[in-house]
Design an enzyme around this catalytic site. Sequence first.
Site, PDB file in Angstrom:
ATOM      1  N   ARG A 242       0.863  -1.183   0.000  1.00 14.91           N
ATOM      2  CA  ARG A 242       0.000   0.000   0.000  1.00 14.91           C
ATOM      3  C   ARG A 242       0.897   1.230   0.000  1.00 14.91           C
ATOM      4  O   ARG A 242       1.956   1.250   0.650  1.00 14.91           O
ATOM      5  CB  ARG A 242      -0.894   0.020   1.244  1.00 14.91           C
ATOM      6  CG  ARG A 242      -2.126  -0.888   1.116  1.00 14.91           C
ATOM      7  CD  ARG A 242      -3.085  -0.411   0.029  1.00 14.91           C
ATOM      8  NE  ARG A 242      -4.269  -1.228  -0.131  1.00 14.91           N
ATOM      9  CZ  ARG A 242      -4.421  -2.204  -1.030  1.00 14.91           C
ATOM     10  NH1 ARG A 242      -3.426  -2.493  -1.868  1.00 14.91           N
ATOM     11  NH2 ARG A 242      -5.544  -2.881  -1.129  1.00 14.91           N
ATOM     12  N   GLU A 271      -3.124   7.551  -4.246  1.00 16.09           N
ATOM     13  CA  GLU A 271      -3.319   7.174  -5.650  1.00 16.09           C
ATOM     14  C   GLU A 271      -4.785   7.358  -6.059  1.00 16.09           C
ATOM     15  O   GLU A 271      -5.664   7.228  -5.210  1.00 16.09           O
ATOM     16  CB  GLU A 271      -2.855   5.726  -5.871  1.00 16.09           C
ATOM     17  CG  GLU A 271      -3.684   4.667  -5.165  1.00 16.09           C
ATOM     18  CD  GLU A 271      -3.137   3.264  -5.426  1.00 16.09           C
ATOM     19  OE1 GLU A 271      -1.971   2.995  -5.061  1.00 16.09           O
ATOM     20  OE2 GLU A 271      -3.891   2.438  -5.985  1.00 16.09           O
ATOM     21  N   HIS A 289      -0.821   0.294 -10.181  1.00 12.15           N
ATOM     22  CA  HIS A 289      -1.520  -0.674  -9.312  1.00 12.15           C
ATOM     23  C   HIS A 289      -2.018  -1.888 -10.125  1.00 12.15           C
ATOM     24  O   HIS A 289      -3.227  -2.146 -10.196  1.00 12.15           O
ATOM     25  CB  HIS A 289      -2.681  -0.009  -8.562  1.00 12.15           C
ATOM     26  CG  HIS A 289      -3.045  -0.710  -7.278  1.00 12.15           C
ATOM     27  ND1 HIS A 289      -3.520  -0.080  -6.171  1.00 12.15           N
ATOM     28  CD2 HIS A 289      -3.001  -2.036  -6.941  1.00 12.15           C
ATOM     29  CE1 HIS A 289      -3.772  -0.946  -5.207  1.00 12.15           C
ATOM     30  NE2 HIS A 289      -3.465  -2.165  -5.653  1.00 12.15           N
TER      31      HIS A 289
HETATM   32  C1  DGY Z   1      -6.019  -5.731  -3.269  1.00  8.93           C
HETATM   33  O1  DGY Z   1      -6.875  -6.573  -3.568  1.00  8.93           O
HETATM   34  O2  DGY Z   1      -5.935  -5.282  -2.133  1.00  8.93           O
HETATM   35  C2  DGY Z   1      -5.065  -5.315  -4.307  1.00  8.93           C
HETATM   36  O3  DGY Z   1      -4.338  -4.194  -3.962  1.00  8.93           O
HETATM   37  C3  DGY Z   1      -5.743  -5.128  -5.662  1.00  8.93           C
HETATM   38  O4  DGY Z   1      -4.749  -5.353  -6.607  1.00  8.93           O
END
Ligand code: DGY
Length: 323
Positions: A242, A271, A289
Amino acid sequence: MSKPKVLISRRWPASVEAKLLDLYDTTLNQDDHPLSADEFKSALQNYDAVCPSVCDSLPAEVLNVGNKRCKILGNFGVGFNHIDINAARQQGLIVTNTPGVLTQSTADIAMTLLLMSARRGAEGDRLVRAGQWTGWCPTHMMSSDVTGATLGLIGFGRIAQAMARKAHHGFGMKILYFKPSPADQAIVDELQAVRCETLEELLPQCDYVSLHCPGGNDTRHLINENSLRLMKPSAHLINTARGDVVDSKALINTLREKRIAGAGLDVYEGEPNIDPGFLTLDNVSLLPHLGSATIATRTAMGEKVLENLAAFFNGQALPDRVV
Ligand code: DGY
């Protein structure tokens, strides 16, 4: 009997949307626009289930809306730091997520970024496209070896372990990990992984550091000016976890001053708004991402939400209940 009303916040793979339309009174987001706070509030008041994704923000202010009809948030994603979990709990809202099905694709993106950063892949691509390549020469764009290097993992859950397997079995990398408690002995033995009890112990030993801890208050800016100063000047930082785990400003300064060799990022603070400082640097590889963005994985994530909704509406135990 009328079907439960379900709202899907963004477009999902077509096969999953078709099942949702068949099973429920489903509203899709035809033009795939990000829903506003007001649209979410209205959804909570008018649908039995609301299915957000990791790009949506569901703070207490939204979840606390009055006259709620919604009982379950079927999140499309494993991470749930975009949902105020305490507020959901207080409001009696069930939250489910999609663990397990995006492990390999996310670890693949972490390895992609590690290789891109180590071997200056994005920079080389830019150079060729700009017509600036004048030909092979012995000292052109020299970079760092991956095979046999040391990889430090921060967090050692499913995705970190998948990354460690690829790195250890595929690239002969030595694995270090930082996690509050020791990992299962079987995985430690398989990967000859060594646990570090602190970041201070792990960071100076690594050629590559890959982040795999959850986001949220507990890990916000875990990687900051001080921790970046503990990394080797030849080291690379990879973030597929993250964005808020890393202090962007500190990382930008560190990369600008070449105090580490490079970084590979798939996630960002705030983001999709990216700190413009990153865009001026050649020693950072930036992806939008993409961790779980394969057709098979995104379909499996949708299927997971379907399983959780089916369990909920049939009064069964929920496979992936967060709260
Ligand atoms: C999630 O599912 O948390 C991911 O970051 C999506 O790619």
